[in-house]
Motif scaffolding. Sequence first.
Motif, PDB file in Angstrom:
ATOM      1  N   PHE A 203       3.943   3.637   7.106  1.00  0.00           N
ATOM      2  CA  PHE A 203       3.561   2.290   6.691  1.00  0.00           C
ATOM      3  C   PHE A 203       2.746   1.588   7.784  1.00  0.00           C
ATOM      4  CE2 PHE A 203       7.591   1.876   3.862  1.00  0.00           C
ATOM      5  CZ  PHE A 203       6.969   2.628   2.879  1.00  0.00           C
TER       6      PHE A 203
ATOM      7  N   ASN B  38      -3.133 -13.440   1.318  1.00  0.00           N
ATOM      8  CA  ASN B  38      -3.038 -12.381   2.335  1.00  0.00           C
ATOM      9  C   ASN B  38      -1.738 -12.493   3.122  1.00  0.00           C
ATOM     10  OD1 ASN B  38      -4.058 -14.827   3.283  1.00  0.00           O
ATOM     11  ND2 ASN B  38      -5.226 -13.886   4.927  1.00  0.00           N
TER      12      ASN B  38
ATOM     13  N   LEU C  59      -0.754   3.023   8.440  1.00  0.00           N
ATOM     14  CA  LEU C  59      -1.665   2.559   7.392  1.00  0.00           C
ATOM     15  C   LEU C  59      -2.142   1.140   7.670  1.00  0.00           C
ATOM     16  CD1 LEU C  59      -2.999   2.747   4.562  1.00  0.00           C
ATOM     17  CD2 LEU C  59      -0.821   1.941   3.616  1.00  0.00           C
ATOM     18  N   TYR C  60      -1.234   0.284   8.083  1.00  0.00           N
ATOM     19  CA  TYR C  60      -1.566  -1.110   8.367  1.00  0.00           C
ATOM     20  C   TYR C  60      -2.569  -1.217   9.515  1.00  0.00           C
ATOM     21  CZ  TYR C  60      -0.720  -6.089   9.319  1.00  0.00           C
ATOM     22  OH  TYR C  60      -0.868  -7.439   9.505  1.00  0.00           O
TER      23      TYR C  60
ATOM     24  N   PHE D 270      -2.438  -7.853  -0.060  1.00  0.00           N
ATOM     25  CA  PHE D 270      -3.040  -8.111   1.248  1.00  0.00           C
ATOM     26  C   PHE D 270      -4.495  -7.659   1.286  1.00  0.00           C
ATOM     27  CE2 PHE D 270      -4.097  -6.268   5.418  1.00  0.00           C
ATOM     28  CZ  PHE D 270      -3.987  -7.383   6.232  1.00  0.00           C
ATOM     29  N   ARG D 271      -4.742  -6.430   0.900  1.00  0.00           N
ATOM     30  CA  ARG D 271      -6.101  -5.904   0.982  1.00  0.00           C
ATOM     31  C   ARG D 271      -7.000  -6.497  -0.092  1.00  0.00           C
ATOM     32  NH1 ARG D 271      -9.435  -6.061   3.554  1.00  0.00           N
ATOM     33  NH2 ARG D 271      -7.929  -5.496   5.166  1.00  0.00           N
TER      34      ARG D 271
ATOM     35  N   ASN E 225       5.971  -1.596  -0.592  1.00  0.00           N
ATOM     36  CA  ASN E 225       4.909  -1.650   0.402  1.00  0.00           C
ATOM     37  C   ASN E 225       3.532  -1.582  -0.258  1.00  0.00           C
ATOM     38  OD1 ASN E 225       4.311  -1.386   3.484  1.00  0.00           O
ATOM     39  ND2 ASN E 225       3.046   0.196   2.551  1.00  0.00           N
TER      40      ASN E 225
ATOM     41  N   TYR F 216       0.572  -4.230   0.061  1.00  0.00           N
ATOM     42  CA  TYR F 216      -0.741  -3.821   0.554  1.00  0.00           C
ATOM     43  C   TYR F 216      -1.845  -4.175  -0.435  1.00  0.00           C
ATOM     44  CZ  TYR F 216      -4.534  -0.940   2.340  1.00  0.00           C
ATOM     45  OH  TYR F 216      -5.744  -0.520   2.815  1.00  0.00           O
TER      46      TYR F 216
ATOM     47  N   ASP G  50      -5.995   0.108   8.497  1.00  0.00           N
ATOM     48  CA  ASP G  50      -6.674  -0.863   7.652  1.00  0.00           C
ATOM     49  C   ASP G  50      -7.328  -1.951   8.501  1.00  0.00           C
ATOM     50  OD1 ASP G  50      -6.290  -3.738   6.235  1.00  0.00           O
ATOM     51  OD2 ASP G  50      -6.800  -2.248   4.719  1.00  0.00           O
TER      52      ASP G  50
ATOM     53  N   MET H 298       4.933  -6.489   2.881  1.00  0.00           N
ATOM     54  CA  MET H 298       4.889  -5.261   3.670  1.00  0.00           C
ATOM     55  C   MET H 298       5.881  -5.304   4.824  1.00  0.00           C
ATOM     56  SD  MET H 298       0.888  -4.074   3.863  1.00  0.00           S
ATOM     57  CE  MET H 298       0.252  -5.649   4.437  1.00  0.00           C
TER      58      MET H 298
ATOM     59  N   GLY I  51       1.041 -10.938   0.947  1.00  0.00           N
ATOM     60  CA  GLY I  51       1.043  -9.480   1.061  1.00  0.00           C
ATOM     61  C   GLY I  51       1.595  -9.006   2.374  1.00  0.00           C
ATOM     62  N   ASP I  52       1.257  -9.705   3.454  1.00  0.00           N
ATOM     63  CA  ASP I  52       1.772  -9.363   4.785  1.00  0.00           C
ATOM     64  C   ASP I  52       3.294  -9.407   4.811  1.00  0.00           C
ATOM     65  OD1 ASP I  52       0.520  -8.454   7.096  1.00  0.00           O
ATOM     66  OD2 ASP I  52      -0.613 -10.300   7.357  1.00  0.00           O
TER      67      ASP I  52
END
Length: 576
Positions: A282, A403, A285-286, A357-358, A350, A354, A289, A410, A406-407
Amino acid sequence: MEAHRDNGEDGRIKFFVRTHTSLSEPSVNGGVRSGKTVVDVNKNIPVGIRRMADKIKTPRTKEFEFGGSIGALLLLFVLPVTVLYLLLACNTDDASVLQVPGPLPPLPALWNPYALTLLLGWIALQAVLYMSPMGTTAEGIPLRNNTRLKYKINAFSAFLVSALLAGVAVMLQLPLSYVYDHFLQFAAASTIISLALSIFLYIKSLAAPESALAPGGNSGNPLYDFFIGHELNPRIGSFDLKYFCELRPGLMGWCVLNLCFLMKDIELRGSASLSIILVFGFQVLYVMDALWHEEAILTTMDIVHDGFGFMLAFGDLCWVPFTYSLQAYFLVRHPQDLSTAAAVGIVLLNAVGYIIFRGSNSQKNAFRRNPSDPSVAGLETIPTATGKRLLVSGWWGLVRHPNYLGDLIMALAWSLPCGLGHILPYFYVIYFTALLVHREARDEHQCLKKYGLAWQEYCRRVPYRIFPREQTVKQTVGTNMPLDDFNRTVLGEGLSIQLFFKLKSAIKYSPCQLSTARVFRQSLYFTFGPGNAAVTSTWMEQEVQRPGKDSGSVGTGVSVRCYMVVQAMNKPMECV
């Protein structure tokens, strides 16, 4: 006209001017016209140039954060102590944050020159990769003097090189578990590096021009400015110190620390647990990104508004790598069994975080780069006095900071693999919630100052800050306003409304077919959806049928004063 700047001994800026063309400035403040140039006889500075200098000069900071200088002084000690306390608590059998871990190690035991050397070597490696010719160059936003700084965009390439070197270290079976065994000493070494860098930054900022100072760190109080950051973009040549520290040594170091913990878990148990694998995956990936979208950081508050002082230096180099990796560090000593079903649920959680967030960040970045981009061209916007437009639909029409939502989702997913028996691995969620709420308040304040009435309109259209929830807003509505216009100008697209009619002498309403209606304290309630064509196309001047007191008989001729109650809903309600 040629102007040369010199800093006099009294600290004032002096200009030596040779005039070629006239300035159309009137004589002010005792100024007299000398040839074709207006000169202030008190300061020997042409009026036009002095006004230009005043315009680009950073004003004094008047609004203080974190409790001002006293809060800054406390945080200078509280932040490092918090990091050490969390790591010590994590090393105890019960991993309790409510009990002081003991015995506390003596200060000499925290000193490890080898750890300091490794950290300095890691920072040097990232600096070399940062200055390497790979990657592209991007420009930041205009500064106060209308110039733009150039930034090297190659963080993702640097990450790939670092990952390759880490893979080589694993293949050569280098003792990566050494980092876990001496983690407390690495944290102490990182604190020393952060403090030394902060002292250097403040000394350097004293020689910086006033236009280069940070809006939030120009208070005149040395302690506060040292903590917040006095200079906005400190550089050594083309090497931007703040931009470098923001993404590279600490953020990539976070992944390296997790890798070391993963290797320690394998060393202790023969294989890595599913829990630590999820946390590792996880968070990698963060980080990837963030590095892939490196250019987006150029418009963030950290780069645009905040100076580079102890707050960001310690946060980037110590707080981020040594507290964000707390879940993986916890799982080495406190392993958790995780079922397949639980793992799938956490992965899905997650993924949801994401996507939010993305999706929201990509939408915002695409709109900033090119509002005509097909992916954002159809979104509704609000014009501002600055010439920019605010998104009021898409992700940014649901909440004002999607955003952040989403943060937080996660963050929860990263902590759940640690089980529910300890609060310590959830420190990141708790801290991150407090951080984002504080940052959201700062964003709101800055946006209100920048966009004024347009931001107030945006807040009215999108009343939810981070978490979407039902919220009521009471507003008087004219009885001659078409509902379709009302939906567009007041509610926005896709929201359902509930009408509250206060009974007066003659009731009038838009004819929605009511299957139920009730009178409560002389008030009539019913609901309808803005997607209903029969409702949205009618005027609010038609008669309403009022339920009788006893048998439900209908009466007419009662006036109405209409209030609107807005409900957060993603799809229209049907008429009831």
